[in-house]
Design a protein around this motif. Structure first.
Motif, mmCIF file in Angstrom:
data_model
loop_
_atom_site.group_PDB
_atom_site.id
_atom_site.type_symbol
_atom_site.label_atom_id
_atom_site.label_comp_id
_atom_site.label_asym_id
_atom_site.label_seq_id
_atom_site.Cartn_x
_atom_site.Cartn_y
_atom_site.Cartn_z
ATOM 1 N N ARG A 43 0.855 -1.186 0.000
ATOM 2 C CA ARG A 43 0.000 0.000 0.000
ATOM 3 C C ARG A 43 0.893 1.239 0.000
ATOM 4 N NH1 ARG A 43 -1.770 3.662 3.559
ATOM 5 N NH2 ARG A 43 -0.668 2.663 5.291
ATOM 6 N N PHE A 44 0.582 2.154 -0.901
ATOM 7 C CA PHE A 44 1.402 3.356 -1.013
ATOM 8 C C PHE A 44 0.866 4.468 -0.113
ATOM 9 C CE2 PHE A 44 2.296 1.405 -5.254
ATOM 10 C CZ PHE A 44 3.627 1.120 -4.989
ATOM 11 N N ASP A 45 1.789 5.052 0.648
ATOM 12 C CA ASP A 45 1.454 6.178 1.507
ATOM 13 C C ASP A 45 1.652 7.504 0.792
ATOM 14 O OD1 ASP A 45 1.232 4.614 4.183
ATOM 15 O OD2 ASP A 45 3.169 3.997 3.365
ATOM 16 N N TYR A 46 2.491 7.490 -0.242
ATOM 17 C CA TYR A 46 2.845 8.717 -0.952
ATOM 18 C C TYR A 46 3.113 8.347 -2.396
ATOM 19 C CZ TYR A 46 5.283 13.104 -2.029
ATOM 20 O OH TYR A 46 5.669 14.303 -2.584
ATOM 21 N N ALA A 47 2.733 9.212 -3.320
ATOM 22 C CA ALA A 47 2.955 8.944 -4.743
ATOM 23 C C ALA A 47 3.270 10.242 -5.469
ATOM 24 C CB ALA A 47 1.722 8.281 -5.369
ATOM 25 N N ILE A 48 4.173 10.134 -6.441
ATOM 26 C CA ILE A 48 4.581 11.316 -7.193
ATOM 27 C C ILE A 48 5.012 10.871 -8.585
ATOM 28 C CG2 ILE A 48 7.013 11.250 -6.461
ATOM 29 C CD1 ILE A 48 6.780 14.367 -6.154
ATOM 30 N N ALA A 49 4.869 11.745 -9.560
ATOM 31 C CA ALA A 49 5.257 11.440 -10.930
ATOM 32 C C ALA A 49 5.861 12.675 -11.561
ATOM 33 C CB ALA A 49 4.049 10.983 -11.751
ATOM 34 N N GLY A 50 6.637 12.461 -12.618
ATOM 35 C CA GLY A 50 7.024 13.577 -13.459
ATOM 36 C C GLY A 50 5.786 14.126 -14.141
ATOM 37 N N ASP A 51 5.937 15.205 -14.893
ATOM 38 C CA ASP A 51 4.731 15.777 -15.503
ATOM 39 C C ASP A 51 4.516 15.347 -16.957
ATOM 40 O OD1 ASP A 51 6.642 17.297 -16.803
ATOM 41 O OD2 ASP A 51 5.984 19.216 -15.984
ATOM 42 N N LEU A 52 5.263 14.339 -17.417
ATOM 43 C CA LEU A 52 5.031 13.804 -18.755
ATOM 44 C C LEU A 52 3.760 12.958 -18.763
ATOM 45 C CD1 LEU A 52 8.661 12.747 -19.738
ATOM 46 C CD2 LEU A 52 7.460 14.872 -20.288
ATOM 47 N N SER A 53 3.059 12.968 -19.890
ATOM 48 C CA SER A 53 1.778 12.269 -19.978
ATOM 49 C C SER A 53 1.922 10.780 -19.677
ATOM 50 C CB SER A 53 1.188 12.471 -21.378
ATOM 51 O OG SER A 53 -0.005 11.737 -21.536
ATOM 52 N N ARG A 54 2.952 10.139 -20.204
ATOM 53 C CA ARG A 54 3.123 8.697 -20.007
ATOM 54 C C ARG A 54 3.411 8.361 -18.546
ATOM 55 N NH1 ARG A 54 7.562 10.759 -22.774
ATOM 56 N NH2 ARG A 54 9.667 10.170 -22.099
ATOM 57 N N GLN A 55 4.067 9.265 -17.843
ATOM 58 C CA GLN A 55 4.331 9.051 -16.418
ATOM 59 C C GLN A 55 3.065 9.257 -15.589
ATOM 60 O OE1 GLN A 55 7.321 12.071 -16.018
ATOM 61 N NE2 GLN A 55 9.012 10.721 -16.618
ATOM 62 N N GLN A 56 2.338 10.309 -15.906
ATOM 63 C CA GLN A 56 1.111 10.615 -15.172
ATOM 64 C C GLN A 56 0.065 9.523 -15.348
ATOM 65 O OE1 GLN A 56 -0.017 13.441 -13.309
ATOM 66 N NE2 GLN A 56 2.114 14.104 -13.123
ATOM 67 N N GLU A 57 -0.124 9.059 -16.585
ATOM 68 C CA GLU A 57 -1.148 8.028 -16.809
ATOM 69 C C GLU A 57 -0.751 6.712 -16.152
ATOM 70 O OE1 GLU A 57 -3.791 5.802 -20.265
ATOM 71 O OE2 GLU A 57 -2.227 7.218 -20.881
ATOM 72 N N THR A 58 0.528 6.381 -16.209
ATOM 73 C CA THR A 58 0.983 5.171 -15.517
ATOM 74 C C THR A 58 0.670 5.265 -14.030
ATOM 75 O OG1 THR A 58 2.757 4.786 -17.130
ATOM 76 C CG2 THR A 58 2.982 3.731 -14.967
ATOM 77 N N GLY A 59 0.955 6.424 -13.443
ATOM 78 C CA GLY A 59 0.675 6.615 -12.026
ATOM 79 C C GLY A 59 -0.800 6.462 -11.702
ATOM 80 N N ARG A 60 -1.646 7.085 -12.496
ATOM 81 C CA ARG A 60 -3.097 6.999 -12.233
ATOM 82 C C ARG A 60 -3.584 5.571 -12.342
ATOM 83 N NH1 ARG A 60 -3.043 11.595 -15.629
ATOM 84 N NH2 ARG A 60 -3.861 10.364 -17.363
ATOM 85 N N ARG A 61 -3.107 4.844 -13.339
ATOM 86 C CA ARG A 61 -3.575 3.474 -13.550
ATOM 87 C C ARG A 61 -3.074 2.539 -12.449
ATOM 88 N NH1 ARG A 61 -5.799 1.843 -18.393
ATOM 89 N NH2 ARG A 61 -6.174 3.508 -19.892
ATOM 90 N N VAL A 62 -1.827 2.705 -12.022
ATOM 91 C CA VAL A 62 -1.310 1.867 -10.944
ATOM 92 C C VAL A 62 -2.055 2.153 -9.646
ATOM 93 C CG1 VAL A 62 0.703 1.396 -9.498
ATOM 94 C CG2 VAL A 62 0.964 1.548 -11.980
ATOM 95 N N LEU A 63 -2.244 3.415 -9.338
ATOM 96 C CA LEU A 63 -2.884 3.780 -8.073
ATOM 97 C C LEU A 63 -4.359 3.420 -8.041
ATOM 98 C CD1 LEU A 63 -1.247 7.273 -7.430
ATOM 99 C CD2 LEU A 63 -0.664 5.087 -6.359
ATOM 100 N N ALA A 64 -4.979 3.237 -9.194
ATOM 101 C CA ALA A 64 -6.404 2.904 -9.238
ATOM 102 C C ALA A 64 -6.713 1.584 -8.551
ATOM 103 C CB ALA A 64 -6.890 2.863 -10.691
#
Length: 235
Positions: A43-64
């Motif tokens: 379980r992630f307590d904190y999450a951050i991504a670069g501002d590139l689209s491929r990084q942001q979408e990966t983050g959203r999909r993983v955290l979902a």
């Protein structure tokens, strides 16, 4: 001990008009990585991504897939190195002194494998001599930015936590090189092998950071066999 999971983005759209977006396979990779973390109880307590689209979408999909996902923060210091500028500015100079590279460029270097050879040459030259060229961010500035961004995650997350950083191959290579205190010319060795949606884990206590595992895709290899899909990709 606390953990930082450096997760490379899913497969981007190499060869298309817009590279900075996940391909359908990249989206599936990200979804499955999210399910993997959920199934093994991370379980992630904190999450951050670069501002590139491929990084942001990966983050959203993983955290979902997280039962209670943290907010996805953004820090452009986790963006990928600027390969396009490195190629544009450094490559014309490099081909003047490297016949093999010149022949590769003359052929068009359209395949992913050929493009990676160009990236190797320009990335290494950027680290070692990029400061001599105008229009390029200095390697030391980029390196120090990644270092400071990692320190920021450690401070924001705190002890005993799990943090997810959604980023790219060059950034992961830089982070690993810093942790291992590698010489500058060795950093590319950590860049080339990084798989899409691979997991690199750093563990830390206070200001002390260690590399736990690098470029792990066992989760995708297992799912490839179970689902009869080819889920492991470089680019």
């Amino acid at each position: 001990m606390a953990s930082i999971y450096l997760i490379r983005h899913g497969q981007a759209s190499f060869g298309s008009d817009i590279y900075d977006q996940l391909s359908p396979l990249g989206q599936r990779q990200a979804d499955l990585v999210g399910q993997y973390f959920q199934q093994v109880g991370i379980r992630f307590d904190y999450a951050i991504a670069g501002d590139l689209s491929r990084q942001q979408e990966t983050g959203r999909r993983v955290l979902a897939s997280q039962a209670e996902p943290p907010s996805l923060n953004t820090d452009p210091r986790f963006d990928e190195v600027d390969n396009d500028s490195q190629v544009r500015i450094l490559l014309p100079e490099l081909v003047k002194r490297d016949d093999a590279l010149r022949k590769l460029v003359d052929s068009g270097f359209e395949s992913s494998k050929e493009y990676q050879k160009v990236i190797k040459a320009t990335f290494t030259a950027w680290i070692l001599e990029g400061h001599r060229y105008s229009g390029l961010q200095h390697w030391s500035e980029y390196r120090d930015g990644v270092s400071a961004a990692l320190e920021g995650v450690m401070q924001a997350a705190g002890g005993g936590t799990n943090s997810a950083v959604f980023t790219s191959g060059g950034t992961i290579a830089t982070a690993v090189g810093l942790v291992l205190k590698a010489s500058a010319e060795r950093f590319y060795d950590f860049y080339e092998p990084v798989f899409n949606c691979s997991i690199t884990r750093l563990i830390f206590s206070g200001s002390r950071v260690s590399l736990s595992n690098f470029n792990d895709v066992a989760h995708l290899s297992l799912l490839s066999a179970q689902l009869s899909e080819d889920l492991v990709t470089y680019r």
